[in-house]
Design a protein around this motif. Structure first.
Motif, PDB file in Angstrom:
ATOM      1  N   HIS A  12      70.348   1.178  30.170  1.00  0.00           N
ATOM      2  CA  HIS A  12      70.595   2.367  30.050  1.00  0.00           C
ATOM      3  C   HIS A  12      71.807   2.634  29.210  1.00  0.00           C
ATOM      4  CE1 HIS A  12      67.903   1.990  33.309  1.00  0.00           C
ATOM      5  NE2 HIS A  12      67.736   3.679  33.141  1.00  0.00           N
ATOM      6  N   GLY A  13      72.414   1.813  28.426  1.00  0.00           N
ATOM      7  CA  GLY A  13      73.410   1.685  27.632  1.00  0.00           C
ATOM      8  C   GLY A  13      73.819   0.935  26.546  1.00  0.00           C
ATOM      9  N   ASP A  14      74.497   1.655  25.423  1.00  0.00           N
ATOM     10  CA  ASP A  14      74.703   0.399  24.352  1.00  0.00           C
ATOM     11  C   ASP A  14      76.020  -0.159  24.424  1.00  0.00           C
ATOM     12  OD1 ASP A  14      72.648   1.828  22.974  1.00  0.00           O
ATOM     13  OD2 ASP A  14      73.722   3.189  21.959  1.00  0.00           O
ATOM     14  N   SER A  15      75.931  -1.489  24.003  1.00  0.00           N
ATOM     15  CA  SER A  15      77.091  -2.201  24.206  1.00  0.00           C
ATOM     16  C   SER A  15      78.322  -1.887  23.146  1.00  0.00           C
ATOM     17  CB  SER A  15      76.783  -3.851  23.873  1.00  0.00           C
ATOM     18  OG  SER A  15      76.451  -3.906  22.373  1.00  0.00           O
ATOM     19  N   LYS A 176      79.664   3.820  31.114  1.00  0.00           N
ATOM     20  CA  LYS A 176      79.231   2.473  31.487  1.00  0.00           C
ATOM     21  C   LYS A 176      78.089   2.792  32.460  1.00  0.00           C
ATOM     22  CE  LYS A 176      83.025   2.190  34.668  1.00  0.00           C
ATOM     23  NZ  LYS A 176      83.860   3.174  34.258  1.00  0.00           N
ATOM     24  N   VAL A 177      77.182   1.901  32.454  1.00  0.00           N
ATOM     25  CA  VAL A 177      76.041   2.056  33.442  1.00  0.00           C
ATOM     26  C   VAL A 177      76.329   0.704  34.437  1.00  0.00           C
ATOM     27  CG1 VAL A 177      73.635   2.337  33.503  1.00  0.00           C
ATOM     28  CG2 VAL A 177      74.782   2.942  31.373  1.00  0.00           C
ATOM     29  N   ALA A 178      75.903   1.127  35.503  1.00  0.00           N
ATOM     30  CA  ALA A 178      75.807   0.058  36.698  1.00  0.00           C
ATOM     31  C   ALA A 178      74.284   0.181  37.362  1.00  0.00           C
ATOM     32  CB  ALA A 178      76.918   0.271  37.608  1.00  0.00           C
ATOM     33  N   LEU A 179      74.018  -1.035  37.865  1.00  0.00           N
ATOM     34  CA  LEU A 179      73.074  -0.835  38.837  1.00  0.00           C
ATOM     35  C   LEU A 179      73.400  -0.664  40.194  1.00  0.00           C
ATOM     36  CD1 LEU A 179      69.907  -1.391  39.091  1.00  0.00           C
ATOM     37  CD2 LEU A 179      70.516  -3.971  39.268  1.00  0.00           C
ATOM     38  N   GLY A 180      72.830   0.589  40.786  1.00  0.00           N
ATOM     39  CA  GLY A 180      73.330   0.520  42.332  1.00  0.00           C
ATOM     40  C   GLY A 180      72.008   0.511  43.270  1.00  0.00           C
ATOM     41  N   LEU A 181      72.401  -0.219  44.338  1.00  0.00           N
ATOM     42  CA  LEU A 181      71.484  -0.140  45.406  1.00  0.00           C
ATOM     43  C   LEU A 181      71.904   0.868  46.505  1.00  0.00           C
ATOM     44  CD1 LEU A 181      69.064  -1.700  46.815  1.00  0.00           C
ATOM     45  CD2 LEU A 181      70.938  -3.226  47.846  1.00  0.00           C
ATOM     46  N   LEU A 187      66.290   1.139  47.281  1.00  0.00           N
ATOM     47  CA  LEU A 187      65.875   1.343  45.923  1.00  0.00           C
ATOM     48  C   LEU A 187      67.087   1.421  45.114  1.00  0.00           C
ATOM     49  CD1 LEU A 187      63.550   4.537  46.909  1.00  0.00           C
ATOM     50  CD2 LEU A 187      62.948   2.067  46.279  1.00  0.00           C
ATOM     51  N   LEU A 188      66.639   0.986  43.933  1.00  0.00           N
ATOM     52  CA  LEU A 188      67.703   0.636  42.855  1.00  0.00           C
ATOM     53  C   LEU A 188      67.948   2.007  41.955  1.00  0.00           C
ATOM     54  CD1 LEU A 188      66.755  -2.859  41.704  1.00  0.00           C
ATOM     55  CD2 LEU A 188      68.622  -2.168  43.191  1.00  0.00           C
ATOM     56  N   TYR A 189      69.095   2.313  41.491  1.00  0.00           N
ATOM     57  CA  TYR A 189      69.214   3.374  40.431  1.00  0.00           C
ATOM     58  C   TYR A 189      70.023   2.945  39.263  1.00  0.00           C
ATOM     59  CZ  TYR A 189      67.336   6.234  44.238  1.00  0.00           C
ATOM     60  OH  TYR A 189      66.513   6.862  45.133  1.00  0.00           O
ATOM     61  N   ALA A 190      70.099   3.481  38.243  1.00  0.00           N
ATOM     62  CA  ALA A 190      71.058   3.243  37.128  1.00  0.00           C
ATOM     63  C   ALA A 190      72.047   4.422  37.252  1.00  0.00           C
ATOM     64  CB  ALA A 190      70.326   3.400  35.660  1.00  0.00           C
ATOM     65  N   ILE A 191      73.158   4.232  37.424  1.00  0.00           N
ATOM     66  CA  ILE A 191      74.329   4.897  37.584  1.00  0.00           C
ATOM     67  C   ILE A 191      75.308   4.959  36.297  1.00  0.00           C
ATOM     68  CG2 ILE A 191      76.207   5.516  39.121  1.00  0.00           C
ATOM     69  CD1 ILE A 191      74.671   4.167  41.379  1.00  0.00           C
ATOM     70  N   VAL A 238      72.905   9.639  38.583  1.00  0.00           N
ATOM     71  CA  VAL A 238      72.264   8.736  39.261  1.00  0.00           C
ATOM     72  C   VAL A 238      70.660   9.187  38.446  1.00  0.00           C
ATOM     73  CG1 VAL A 238      71.080   7.729  41.320  1.00  0.00           C
ATOM     74  CG2 VAL A 238      73.582   8.711  41.379  1.00  0.00           C
ATOM     75  N   LEU A 239      70.271   8.090  37.908  1.00  0.00           N
ATOM     76  CA  LEU A 239      69.098   8.076  37.226  1.00  0.00           C
ATOM     77  C   LEU A 239      68.044   7.131  37.540  1.00  0.00           C
ATOM     78  CD1 LEU A 239      71.111   8.312  34.081  1.00  0.00           C
ATOM     79  CD2 LEU A 239      69.431   9.939  34.136  1.00  0.00           C
ATOM     80  N   GLU A 240      66.774   7.187  37.133  1.00  0.00           N
ATOM     81  CA  GLU A 240      65.832   6.099  37.116  1.00  0.00           C
ATOM     82  C   GLU A 240      66.123   5.053  36.594  1.00  0.00           C
ATOM     83  OE1 GLU A 240      61.041   7.388  37.045  1.00  0.00           O
ATOM     84  OE2 GLU A 240      62.240   8.477  35.580  1.00  0.00           O
ATOM     85  N   TYR A 241      65.925   3.884  36.992  1.00  0.00           N
ATOM     86  CA  TYR A 241      66.272   2.678  36.586  1.00  0.00           C
ATOM     87  C   TYR A 241      65.138   2.007  35.800  1.00  0.00           C
ATOM     88  CZ  TYR A 241      67.247  -2.587  36.352  1.00  0.00           C
ATOM     89  OH  TYR A 241      67.591  -3.907  36.195  1.00  0.00           O
ATOM     90  N   ALA A 242      65.251   1.683  34.675  1.00  0.00           N
ATOM     91  CA  ALA A 242      64.454   1.376  33.696  1.00  0.00           C
ATOM     92  C   ALA A 242      64.728  -0.275  33.552  1.00  0.00           C
ATOM     93  CB  ALA A 242      64.403   1.840  32.247  1.00  0.00           C
ATOM     94  N   SER A 243      64.117  -0.896  34.320  1.00  0.00           N
ATOM     95  CA  SER A 243      64.461  -2.374  34.663  1.00  0.00           C
ATOM     96  C   SER A 243      64.099  -3.173  33.233  1.00  0.00           C
ATOM     97  CB  SER A 243      63.491  -2.944  35.774  1.00  0.00           C
ATOM     98  OG  SER A 243      62.161  -2.894  35.576  1.00  0.00           O
ATOM     99  N   SER A 244      63.146  -2.785  32.384  1.00  0.00           N
ATOM    100  CA  SER A 244      62.811  -3.745  31.397  1.00  0.00           C
ATOM    101  C   SER A 244      63.456  -3.039  30.105  1.00  0.00           C
ATOM    102  CB  SER A 244      61.304  -3.820  31.038  1.00  0.00           C
ATOM    103  OG  SER A 244      60.704  -4.171  32.190  1.00  0.00           O
ATOM    104  N   GLY A 245      64.316  -2.471  30.107  1.00  0.00           N
ATOM    105  CA  GLY A 245      65.152  -1.836  29.108  1.00  0.00           C
ATOM    106  C   GLY A 245      64.446  -1.177  28.094  1.00  0.00           C
ATOM    107  N   PRO A 246      65.089  -0.971  26.618  1.00  0.00           N
ATOM    108  CA  PRO A 246      64.396  -0.566  25.472  1.00  0.00           C
ATOM    109  C   PRO A 246      63.159  -1.340  24.951  1.00  0.00           C
ATOM    110  CG  PRO A 246      67.006  -0.672  25.336  1.00  0.00           C
ATOM    111  CD  PRO A 246      66.461  -1.630  26.259  1.00  0.00           C
ATOM    112  N   ILE A 247      62.236  -0.332  24.635  1.00  0.00           N
ATOM    113  CA  ILE A 247      60.957  -1.051  24.175  1.00  0.00           C
ATOM    114  C   ILE A 247      61.244  -1.839  22.881  1.00  0.00           C
ATOM    115  CG2 ILE A 247      59.503   0.644  25.131  1.00  0.00           C
ATOM    116  CD1 ILE A 247      59.258   1.896  22.263  1.00  0.00           C
ATOM    117  N   PHE A 248      62.388  -1.821  22.125  1.00  0.00           N
ATOM    118  CA  PHE A 248      62.688  -2.602  20.988  1.00  0.00           C
ATOM    119  C   PHE A 248      64.081  -2.029  20.797  1.00  0.00           C
ATOM    120  CE2 PHE A 248      62.235  -3.548  16.335  1.00  0.00           C
ATOM    121  CZ  PHE A 248      61.251  -4.757  16.855  1.00  0.00           C
TER     122      PHE A 248
END
Length: 458
Positions: A12-15, A176-181, A187-191, A238-248
């Motif tokens: 959910h964020g660029d480096s 910055k984006v963190a993984l929140g439980l 349930l997991l969220y992108a924060i 607090v957003l949906e967590y896209a566990s697999s990241g960008p498609i490309f």
């Protein structure tokens, strides 16, 4: 302490790995200015914006135990499993195809430890709630941030409100984006957490939040909660967590298989059709990094910081140049304005070409060189594109047309033989002829948050 947010690139964020130098990469971050967008730049260096070095704000230090002994044990199991990537099914209110034994068991135990009167079946129901039922829930607004340093076994983790920060997902220019439980829901969220020292336009932040609060589609990323603390001037999303990241990504050197591109693009088209025709929103920064892959295999559109809101086919009279250079439509450099919805179609074509060839159709050190190449030579396929089907090549030739008046419309693309597998897999009818379902007003944008959002940009 638990893991701190680092500069690694996440879902959910660029480096900010190139933060120490100016970049000439046409993939670089969206062009913006003090009013949320960047007008025609005065130099090549200004065109290619580099990521900026950021740091994590100091967290408050109070410690607390996580419940009683049984609760501590269970929370430790949760955090450890997520940190190690062993709980593949518990992803951000997203997926009903969970790892049932692990997820349901942990959820039931958490519910028992927090409320002994609740039944096992009820707890199981909470853990197995599907994304379709969650999607209709309105965005929650919370007006206070309470931070803790939480001890889980021998480790300490940061926690704010009901979220334990398990690990970092990425650090970008503005957030910055963190993984929140979520400790009650399991349930997991992108924060997304703001940078206090970032100097970005609050208009873009307010616009994105106002848009996300109203969007409700299976192929658009869902915003579940806005934590808006006016006293501390903190803003967390607090957003949906896209566990697999960008498609490309720009770093992928091998093209995707055509059947996989086909599946991804069908999802993107349905999300884009909803944005254009139901919401009256042009994305204006379509690129593979803003197309996120969920654990169930679906693709969702994210990042609305530079979006255009207005009537379909309305000319952008301000002539603002926004987006990412490699994906910007040629007409955006013209003097007569442009249709932002048709500009999105060009960006979609670049996305497809990029995934199918692992190359960009038009290249250059600046946006002007990129557009000049498109205008001079038109679309050409690299030698390795010989493996692409004639239908896919035809689709790209009708999308990547420099003249916007001759470019394929979204409705035409949705019925194209490649998209529909020659009619065997038709998409739902386009919403082009339907009235708008969503209206985002300037007043709603201004009132999207109470805190000064000078540091969060999705």
């Amino acid at each position: 302490m638990g893991p701190c947010l680092s500069s690694s690139r996440g879902a959910h964020g660029d480096s900010d790995e190139s933060s120490s130098r100016k970049s000439q990469d046409p993939h670089d971050t969206a062009i913006r200015s003090d009013d949320g967008v960047r007008k025609r730049p005065s130099s090549d260096a200004a065109m290619m914006m580099a990521a900026q070095q950021t740091h994590q704000p100091e967290l408050s230090k109070p410690q607390k135990d996580v419940g009683d002994a049984r609760s501590r044990e269970l929370t430790e199991a949760n955090v450890a499993a997520v940190s190690e990537g062993n709980v593949s099914g518990t992803t951000a209110r997203s997926h009903q195809n969970a790892t049932t034994t692990t997820k349901a068991g942990l959820a039931r135990d958490l519910e028992r430890s927090s409320n002994a009167d609740r039944s096992e079946d009820a707890a199981s129901d909470v853990s197995e709630t599907s994304s379709s039922s969650r999607r209709d829930m309105p965005t929650i607004t919370t007006d206070k941030v309470t931070r803790y340093s939480v001890r889980v076994g021998e480790m300490e983790y940061s926690q704010f409100n009901q979220y334990i920060i398990v690990k970092d997902l990425g650090v970008g220019v503005h957030a910055k984006v963190a993984l929140g439980l979520h400790i009650q829901e399991n349930l997991l969220y992108a924060i997304k957490v703001s940078h206090r020292n970032a100097a970005v336009a609050e208009t873009a932040v307010r616009k994105e939040i106002a848009i996300l609060k109203k969007l409700n589609h299976k192929n658009v990323l869902k915003l579940y909660e806005v934590i808006d603390d006016q006293k501390t001037n903190e803003l967390l999303l607090v957003l949906e967590y896209a566990s697999s990241g960008p498609i490309f990504t720009r770093y992928d050197k091998r093209p995707l298989r055509e059947p996989l591109i086909h599946r991804y693009i069908r999802d993107v088209l349905q999300g884009l059709d909803y944005l254009h025709h139901a919401a009256g929103i042009a994305h204006m920064d379509l690129k593979p990094e803003n197309l996120l892959l969920m654990a169930d295999g679906s693709v969702k559109i994210a990042d609305f910081g530079v979006s255009f809101i207005g009537q379909s086919k309305a000319v952008n009279s301000n002539k603002k140049i926004v987006g990412t250079p490699a994906f910007i439509a040629p007409e955006m450099l013209g003097e007569d304005g442009y249709d932002p919805y048709i500009a999105d179609i060009w960006s979609l074509g670049v996305c497809i070409f990029h995934m199918a060839t692992a190359e960009l159709p038009f290249i250059g050190r600046t946006i002007f060189q990129i557009v000049a190449m498109a205008q001079r030579q038109g679309l050409r396929f690299p030698p390795e594109a010989v493996v692409l089907s004639p239908e896919l090549k035809n689709l790209l030739t009708v999308i990547l047309v420099v003249d916007p008046t001759k470019r394929a419309t979204l409705s035409r693309i949705m019925t194209h033989p490649w998209v529909t597998a020659r009619g065997e897999q038709p998409l739902p009818p386009s919403l082009a002829d339907q009235p708008l379902q969503i209206d985002v007003t300037e007043e709603e944008i201004a009132a999207a948050v109470r805190a000064d959002p000078l540091a969060t940009l999705l």
